[in-house]
Design an enzyme around this catalytic site. Structure first.
Site, PDB file in Angstrom:
ATOM      1  N   ASP A  43      13.984  40.822   9.740  1.00  0.00           N
ATOM      2  CA  ASP A  43      13.288  40.766   8.447  1.00  0.00           C
ATOM      3  C   ASP A  43      12.497  39.458   8.336  1.00  0.00           C
ATOM      4  O   ASP A  43      11.790  39.224   7.353  1.00  0.00           O
ATOM      5  CB  ASP A  43      14.236  40.978   7.253  1.00  0.00           C
ATOM      6  N   SER A  44      12.561  38.621   9.386  1.00  0.00           N
ATOM      7  CA  SER A  44      11.641  37.484   9.493  1.00  0.00           C
ATOM      8  C   SER A  44      10.197  37.987   9.525  1.00  0.00           C
ATOM      9  O   SER A  44       9.263  37.202   9.369  1.00  0.00           O
ATOM     10  CB  SER A  44      11.948  36.651  10.746  1.00  0.00           C
ATOM     11  N   ASP A  82      17.045  44.737  11.211  1.00  0.00           N
ATOM     12  CA  ASP A  82      17.629  44.020  10.075  1.00  0.00           C
ATOM     13  C   ASP A  82      17.607  44.886   8.829  1.00  0.00           C
ATOM     14  O   ASP A  82      16.562  45.458   8.486  1.00  0.00           O
ATOM     15  CB  ASP A  82      16.793  42.761   9.771  1.00  0.00           C
ATOM     16  N   LYS A 112      21.459  45.230  11.696  1.00  0.00           N
ATOM     17  CA  LYS A 112      22.070  43.895  11.568  1.00  0.00           C
ATOM     18  C   LYS A 112      22.201  43.579  10.080  1.00  0.00           C
ATOM     19  O   LYS A 112      21.278  43.793   9.306  1.00  0.00           O
ATOM     20  CB  LYS A 112      21.231  42.833  12.279  1.00  0.00           C
ATOM     21  N   GLU A 114      23.641  40.522   7.289  1.00  0.00           N
ATOM     22  CA  GLU A 114      24.002  39.105   7.140  1.00  0.00           C
ATOM     23  C   GLU A 114      25.269  38.973   6.291  1.00  0.00           C
ATOM     24  O   GLU A 114      25.388  39.635   5.262  1.00  0.00           O
ATOM     25  CB  GLU A 114      22.861  38.343   6.448  1.00  0.00           C
ATOM     26  N   GLU A 181      23.332  31.495  13.640  1.00  0.00           N
ATOM     27  CA  GLU A 181      22.056  30.812  13.418  1.00  0.00           C
ATOM     28  C   GLU A 181      22.273  29.406  12.861  1.00  0.00           C
ATOM     29  O   GLU A 181      23.024  29.214  11.881  1.00  0.00           O
ATOM     30  CB  GLU A 181      21.185  31.634  12.435  1.00  0.00           C
TER      31      GLU A 181
HETATM   32  O1  KIV Z   1      14.985  38.028  11.113  1.00  0.00           O
HETATM   33  C1  KIV Z   1      15.152  37.577  12.269  1.00  0.00           C
HETATM   34  O2  KIV Z   1      14.234  37.528  13.087  1.00  0.00           O
HETATM   35  C2  KIV Z   1      16.492  37.102  12.610  1.00  0.00           C
HETATM   36  C3  KIV Z   1      16.640  36.280  13.845  1.00  0.00           C
HETATM   37  C4  KIV Z   1      15.998  34.971  13.677  1.00  0.00           C
HETATM   38  C5  KIV Z   1      18.045  36.160  14.268  1.00  0.00           C
HETATM   39  O3  KIV Z   1      17.415  37.362  11.895  1.00  0.00           O
END
Ligand code: KIV
Length: 263
Positions: A43-44, A82, A112, A114, A181
């Site tokens: 989600d970056s 994510d 994924k 968090e 992280e």
């Molecule tokens: O959103 C993302 O790209 C991430 C990674 C930096 C682990 O969670």
């Protein structure tokens, strides 16, 4: 990687895992052709693709869009997606529906999430219905406001104990791997030795079972990079030079030349 078993096997055999966070067809294709073990549709994307300050506004529709493109670019690679902020924390049935949608519509292999203890019941539920889950501890960007910014976590003894405890809780809940992280290398080492599932670090030093970087970070597309990012190529410089040459050649009448023209 083809399945979650291979993540565990890699740890048992001491084979380091590589994961790259990316969001579209062409970069996913490059990752697959380079033999990267796993692609994370992070989600970056909110920051890297949309230019936002945080990942919080990213929507499930956007993640599905990105993940579909990644899957088309990397049909043979293990893809993790994510789950965006508030698509899994509020209600377990929503979590099932949303994570199920990701797998169903995108062809990804896992999601994924968090967090630690507070989401363990959601992790268990998703796994019980066949949705593989990767964990994420330490600096969890969806909690940026609660953490007071993008800061290294696990500096105090209390924080360290919590992250270590959360790693065991996630392992017991059934995650197949956990991202660590922005935590001190010593803490990442302790966790890596404490749990049997692989740890995948970003800004967590060299002792984790694998490493993840964001594609656009490692390719040097941003002016500045955080300490933990290695710029494997100066992408911004290369692309800027190419664009300048394009402009010059068009203005000077050098492009298109004979080679690039249909007769
Ligand atoms: O959103 C993302 O790209 C991430 C990674 C930096 C682990 O969670």
């Amino acid at each position: 990687m083809k399945s979650i078993d291979q993540f565990i096997k890699a740890k048992e055999e001491g084979k380091k895992i590589t994961m790259v966070s990316t969001y579209e067809f062409w970069s996913a294709r490059i990752c697959e052709q380079a033999g990267v073990d796993c692609i994370l549709v992070g989600d970056s994307a909110g920051m890297v693709i949309q230019g936002l300050d945080t990942t919080l506004p990213v929507t499930l529709d956007e993640m599905v869009y990105h993940a579909k493109a990644v899957r088309r670019g990397a049909p043979e690679t293990f893809v993790v997606v994510d789950m965006p902020f508030l698509t899994y924390q509020t209600d377990i049935n929503e979590a099932v529906k949303n994570a199920g949608r990701v797998l169903k519509e995108t062809g990804a292999n896992a999601v994924k999430l968090e967090g630690g203890e507070e989401i363990a019941h959601i992790v268990e539920k998703l796994i019980s219905i066949g949705i593989p889950v990767m964990g994420h501890l330490g600096l969890t960007p969806q909690s940026v406001h609660a953490l007071g910014g993008y800061k290294v976590q696990g500096k105090t003894e209390e924080q360290q104990k919590k992250i270590i405890k959360d790693s065991k809780i996630l392992e017991q809940a059934g995650v197949f791997a956990v991202v660590l992280e922005a935590i001190p290398s010593k803490l990442a080492k302790e966790i890596t030795e404490f749990i049997e599932i692989p740890t995948i670090g970003i800004g967590a030093g060299k002792y984790t079972d694998g490493q993840v970087l964001v594609f656009h970070d490692m390719m040097g597309f941003f002016d500045r990079s955080p300490k933990f990012v290695k710029r494997y190529v100066e992408g911004k410089k290369l692309f800027t030079e190419a664009l300048k040459r394009f402009k010059e050649e068009v203005q000077e009448g050098k492009f298109p030349d004979k080679e690039h023209t249909y007769e």
